[in-house]
Structures are given as C-alpha cells and as structure tokens.
Scaffold this motif. Sequence first.
Motif, short mmCIF file in Angstrom:
data_model
loop_
_atom_site.label_atom_id
_atom_site.label_comp_id
_atom_site.label_asym_id
_atom_site.label_seq_id
_atom_site.Cartn_x
_atom_site.Cartn_y
_atom_site.Cartn_z
N GLY A 1 5.32 6.45 -6.45
CA GLY A 1 4.39 6.47 -5.33
C GLY A 1 5.02 6.86 -4.01
O GLY A 1 5.85 7.78 -3.93
N ALA A 2 4.65 6.14 -2.94
CA ALA A 2 4.90 6.55 -1.55
C ALA A 2 6.35 6.96 -1.29
O ALA A 2 6.61 7.98 -0.63
N ASP A 3 7.31 6.18 -1.81
CA ASP A 3 8.72 6.43 -1.48
C ASP A 3 9.19 7.83 -1.85
O ASP A 3 10.13 8.35 -1.24
N VAL A 4 8.59 8.42 -2.89
CA VAL A 4 9.10 9.70 -3.39
C VAL A 4 8.07 10.82 -3.30
O VAL A 4 8.29 11.92 -3.82
N SER B 1 5.94 1.59 -5.41
CA SER B 1 6.69 1.52 -4.15
C SER B 1 5.77 1.53 -2.93
O SER B 1 6.23 1.46 -1.80
N GLY B 2 4.46 1.60 -3.16
CA GLY B 2 3.50 1.65 -2.06
C GLY B 2 2.54 2.81 -2.26
O GLY B 2 2.86 3.79 -2.94
N SER B 3 1.34 2.69 -1.67
CA SER B 3 0.30 3.69 -1.91
C SER B 3 -0.04 4.53 -0.68
O SER B 3 -0.81 5.48 -0.77
N ARG B 4 0.53 4.19 0.48
CA ARG B 4 0.22 4.95 1.70
C ARG B 4 1.36 5.89 2.01
O ARG B 4 2.52 5.49 2.07
N SER B 5 1.03 7.17 2.20
CA SER B 5 2.06 8.14 2.51
C SER B 5 1.48 9.23 3.39
O SER B 5 0.33 9.62 3.23
#
Length: 344
Positions: free
Chosen positions: A246-249, A270-274
Amino acid sequence: MKAVYINELGGTDVLTHGDRPEPEISPGEVLLRVHASALNHLDLNLRASNCRRFPHILGCDLAGEVVQISPDAGTDLKVGDRVLVDNRVKCGGINLCEHCASGNDQWCARQQRIGVDRDGGHADYVVAPAINAYTIPDAMPFTEAAALPIAAHTAWHCLITQAQLQPWDDVLVQAAGSGVGSMGIQIAKMMGCRVITTAGSDWKLDEAKKLGADAVINYRETASISQAVREMTDGKGVDVVFDCVGADVWEENMLCLKPQGRLVITGVTSGSRSSIDLSILQGRPLHLIGSGGRSRRSMADVMKMVNQGALHGIVGRTFPMAGVAEAHQAMHDRDFFGKLVIEH
Ligand SMILES: [Zn+2]
C-alpha cells in the motif's frame, strides 16, 4: 465445543478460548470438524475495530473433515472427505442476485464472509455451504490446506484474472514473506514469469528463492526499490507489480513499471492514503488495477492447481487453539514467512 471468540473490540486480551454452542447446518450446508485454521491481517482489524457481531468466532481460513451433509445439498461430497473452505458465501439455489444470475458472483450483492459476517474457523466445528468446500490432496496436511484459501485465491485473482499474467512478463512481487506475496511468487513462477521480490530480512529472501524467486531485494538495505528493479531488468522495469503493502510503496511501484505496465493492488497494510505524482502517469502509460471480490470460477482454477501439486500452502508458524493471542501478536510483528496456522 471449544472456540476462540470475541465479545468486544480490543487488544489480544479480548480473544477468549472457551465454550460456544455447536453450529447446526441449514439447507445446502455441510458441517465440518475443523482441524486447522489460519490467520489474516483482517482478523486483527476485526478484533481491534471492525467486528459488528458479538459474540463472534474468528477465523476466515480453515480446513477440516466433513461430518454431516444437508440432505438437499446436491453435492458430491461425502462424510469423511478432507476439505478446505472458500470463506465467501454467495447466492445459492434459484434465488440469485443480479450479479450471480449474470455469472459475476465475485460481485454478489448478498455476499457474507465466514469469519467476518458468520462464525469462523477457530472452533471445533463450523458450517459452510457445500459449494464452498473443496477437497484437498490425500497427502496434504490440514495445516498446509488452511494456509491456502484466501492467500492463494487473492494472488490468483490479482495476477491471473485482473493483471492477466503472461509467461513473458517480468513481475515484481512486494512483501515475499506475506501470505499473498508467497503465493504470488508461486503463481508467477508457475506461469513461467521472471520474478523479482522484496522483503525486509535476508532469511525471508532465502525462503523466497526456495519458492523460485529469480532476484530479491532487501528493502531495508536498498535506497530505492525502483532503481534496484531497473538495474535487474537492463533499465527497462517490470511488466507487472503485485502489491499488498500500500501507501509506503505506491509511488515506487509505479516507477518500477515499463510503459503499459500493470500495477495490481490487493492490500494496504502500510496505510491506504497516498498522494500520487500525476506527472508519472502523464509521462508513462500505466494500468492501475484494483482487486475486489473473487469468483467461484477462479477458486475452482486455484484448487485444480492445488490438487495437481502445483501450488502449496506455506505454513510459517503453528500455534495451538489456546495460542491465538500469541498468533495475533506474531502477525502484528510480521516475523514469519507465509501463514500463521492454528492447529486444532
Ligand atoms: Zn449473489
């Protein structure tokens, strides 16, 4: 019967190993004696914040033995058959929603998930529609079978159905040590692809090589994954990125792709907002592909390959039923390769 259930949201201390009533089969269903069940990140989310029914028995992946069959189930299954379970319960019989009626059961409007909307597999017994139970090879341990359904079906859905993997594709599989990552490596190699994969420790990368990964990247020791990928592909990049991080990559994933490359995403651990640098898409024709529901047809394809010995469940660690809290902590800490499995 013994089960692991929650009565409220919270930390691992809300996981209760105790007595629950034995379930009774409804029309079209089978009763299974569960021999192994596996964990998913979803279980941690359910326990901490998302569960909407109490008391609730956790466990979305399970394998066991058929002990009772509804007379109207219309199934070839027999008492004593060894099976694993697809946890997505959809329309059955003649009463179909518009999606099931049009052959798109992956979008079933009445979909319920065993372990989420119905009681799950961390229990001595569970009920499931007969159509959701798939026989496994005689020699396959129940622990291996329980490691398969969600990870294998998700990876298959993303790579074969959504990204339409081809033998000549170069594929980057993020998070080799995760359930879907380890299945993604197997499926991409089964298709004949060249596979590059990532993990945060060398021992996980060694395990990935044993599954067939051609090249590996320790992301903790690499400044830029996309630069490493380009060095491994003569500067070209890969055709497909399969991501559950997810977000981190997110941005690195896009930078790893060739023109017309496909990024298929299934998890956001790793999170959903990017935020996206849209100039990447302006300068490079890429296909960004979502995941979503999975079909009975693709599950049947997965099970064909499982029964041919082409796909294997990867058991990272096992725990007893009384150790589900310890397993949740291990899932959180991510120091394992493959799946965490509860032996019953
Ligand atoms: Zn439906």
